[in-house]
Design an enzyme around this catalytic site. Structure first.
Site, PDB file in Angstrom:
ATOM      1  N   CYS A 121       0.937  -0.825   0.260  1.00 50.16           N
ATOM      2  CA  CYS A 121      -0.587  -0.047  -0.134  1.00 50.16           C
ATOM      3  C   CYS A 121       0.699   1.102  -0.160  1.00 50.16           C
ATOM      4  O   CYS A 121       0.340   2.407  -0.267  1.00 50.16           O
ATOM      5  CB  CYS A 121      -0.927   0.258   0.601  1.00 50.16           C
ATOM      6  N   HIS A 283      -3.425   6.512   1.134  1.00 47.94           N
ATOM      7  CA  HIS A 283      -4.021   6.056   0.500  1.00 47.94           C
ATOM      8  C   HIS A 283      -5.607   5.425   1.413  1.00 47.94           C
ATOM      9  O   HIS A 283      -5.997   5.241   2.195  1.00 47.94           O
ATOM     10  CB  HIS A 283      -3.462   4.739   1.486  1.00 47.94           C
ATOM     11  N   ASN A 313      -9.884  -1.010  -1.516  1.00 44.56           N
ATOM     12  CA  ASN A 313      -9.114  -0.578  -1.482  1.00 44.56           C
ATOM     13  C   ASN A 313      -7.747  -0.871  -3.287  1.00 44.56           C
ATOM     14  O   ASN A 313      -7.223  -2.492  -3.264  1.00 44.56           O
ATOM     15  CB  ASN A 313      -7.821  -1.096  -0.682  1.00 44.56           C
TER      16      ASN A 313
END
Ligand code: COA
Length: 356
Positions: A121, A283, A313
């Site tokens: 991530c 993020h 995500n």
């Protein structure tokens, strides 16, 4: 602490692009495969839908090509003028080689360097930081930085994997980094961190070289042809060890501490405050995490951009996708102070502060 201001030359984002597959997969669609509900997913994550790449015709690299083509065009250059690639992904087309070389081939670029970044991530912010250093030193002029993920190929779409599979989506984002002489433009600083203490709580263990607890057979007793099983075996698949693992609550707890910390670090390094931020691009891990960070830093709604509701995500792609979308909507203007921040598996976390 290393400082980022060792050179007077700065880098700027000269072009940005994004790509998400046309195939929309709603929470309701997921209920056909596992015991979950739209209500549970929205309440815990904020996600309404995500995109899934075409099973055979789209890969992490082909999506990256789409995003990179737009970024390169917007930078006013051609693929042949790119002199370095930094490619962040945790879902590469192949175990090796990395996607960087596949992108170089697909876009018919020169025989330039291609570096793959595996920071999940935080991957895009790490990749941006690497590229920033190469621009500052004057080594390269046009660097393509990409984050791209095809998660849908490797998630556990059964009730067993529901805590993870409902969260992730596919897509790609890319930027072209160039040097700038402008005082009021470019990357001001980047900040990278890691703590491997909890590496296993958000991880995909296989294929890998670690020992697996159910493999107790001494190597000496292996029959011919069984040696390779250490890498990827039937036992691993039987134990669902070919899918990612996540302790969601533990990730949540750490993320809400490290996100604000690394954002404040970027601001303090540059003598700025949260009120100076025009746009925070966190993020897109979970809308609840982003909302917690916003509240903690006392940021207004117009200072934070979230789009996890529509894309889920997308790991290394989430920051460039959100940045691109916010810019395309006119929410980021020349001279704005933009903060990019990420947290994820490793754990790793990172931020970048820039003037648009
Ligand atoms: N649908 C329905 N129920 C689900 C579910 C799903 N998709 N996933 C898990 N559950 C169930 C669990 O089995 C558990 O049931 P039980 O109470 O009967 O045992 C219950 O929901 C609560 O599970 P828990 O994991 O404690 O939920 P949570 O409130 O922590 O939410 C996450 C789970 C994953 C949404 C949340 O922890 C989270 O977002 N963490 C951060 C993860 C993240 O950001 N990852 C990316 C890192 S970059």
């Amino acid at each position: 602490m290393p400082q980022n201001n060792f050179a007077s030359r700065k880098s700027k984002i000269a072009g940005i692009g994004m790509y998400v597959p046309p195939n929309v997969f709603t929470n309701l669609d997921l209920t056909k495969y596992m015991d979950t509900s739209d209500e549970w997913i929205q309440e815990r994550t904020g996600i309404q839908e995500r995109r899934y790449a075409h099973r055979t015709n789209e890969t992490t690299t082909t999506m990256a090509v789409e995003a990179a083509t737009i970024a390169i065009q917007r930078a006013g250059i051609t693929p042949q003028e790119i002199d370095f690639i930094v490619f962040a992904t945790l879902s590469p087309d192949y175990y090796f080689p990395g996607c960087g070389v596949l992108l170089q081939r697909a876009m018919k670029m020169k025989e330039i360097g291609a570096l793959d970044v595996r920071n999940q991530c935080s991957g895009f912010v790490y990749a941006l930081s690497v590229a920033d250093q190469f621009i500052k030193t004057g080594m390269y002029k046009n660097i393509l930085v990409v984050g791209s993920e095809k998660h849908s190929f490797g998630l556990d779409f059964t009730t067993r994997g529901r805590n993870i599979s409902v969260i992730f989506g596919d897509g790609a984002g890319a930027v072209v980094l160039q040097s700038t002489e402008e005082d009021n433009q470019g990357i001001l600083s980047t900040h990278l961190h890691s703590d491997g203490e909890s590496a296993e709580i958000l991880a995909m263990y296989n294929p890998g070289t670690h020992a697996n607890h159910w493999m107790e057979t001494p190597v000496a007793d292996f029959n011919e042809g069984e040696m390779g099983d250490m890498f990827m075996s039937h036992a691993m698949i039987d134990h669902a060890q070919n899918f990612p693992n996540m302790d969601g609550p533990a990730v949540f707890k750490k993320a809400i501490v490290k996100f604000p910390e690394v954002i404040m670090e970027a601001l303090q390094t540059n003598g700025l405050a949260t009120a100076d931020i025009n746009m925070l691009i966190p993020h897109q891990a979970n809308l609840r995490i982003a909302q917690f960070v916003q509240q903690k830093l006392q940021l207004r709604d117009d200072q934070v951009y979230n789009n996890i509701q529509h894309y889920g995500n997308t790991t290394a792609a989430s920051v460039p996708i959100a940045l691109c979308e916010a810019w395309e909507k006119g929410l980021i203007r020349d001279g704005d102070l933009v903060c990019l921040a990420a947290f994820g598996s490793g754990f790793t976390w990172a931020s970048a502060l820039l003037r648009w």
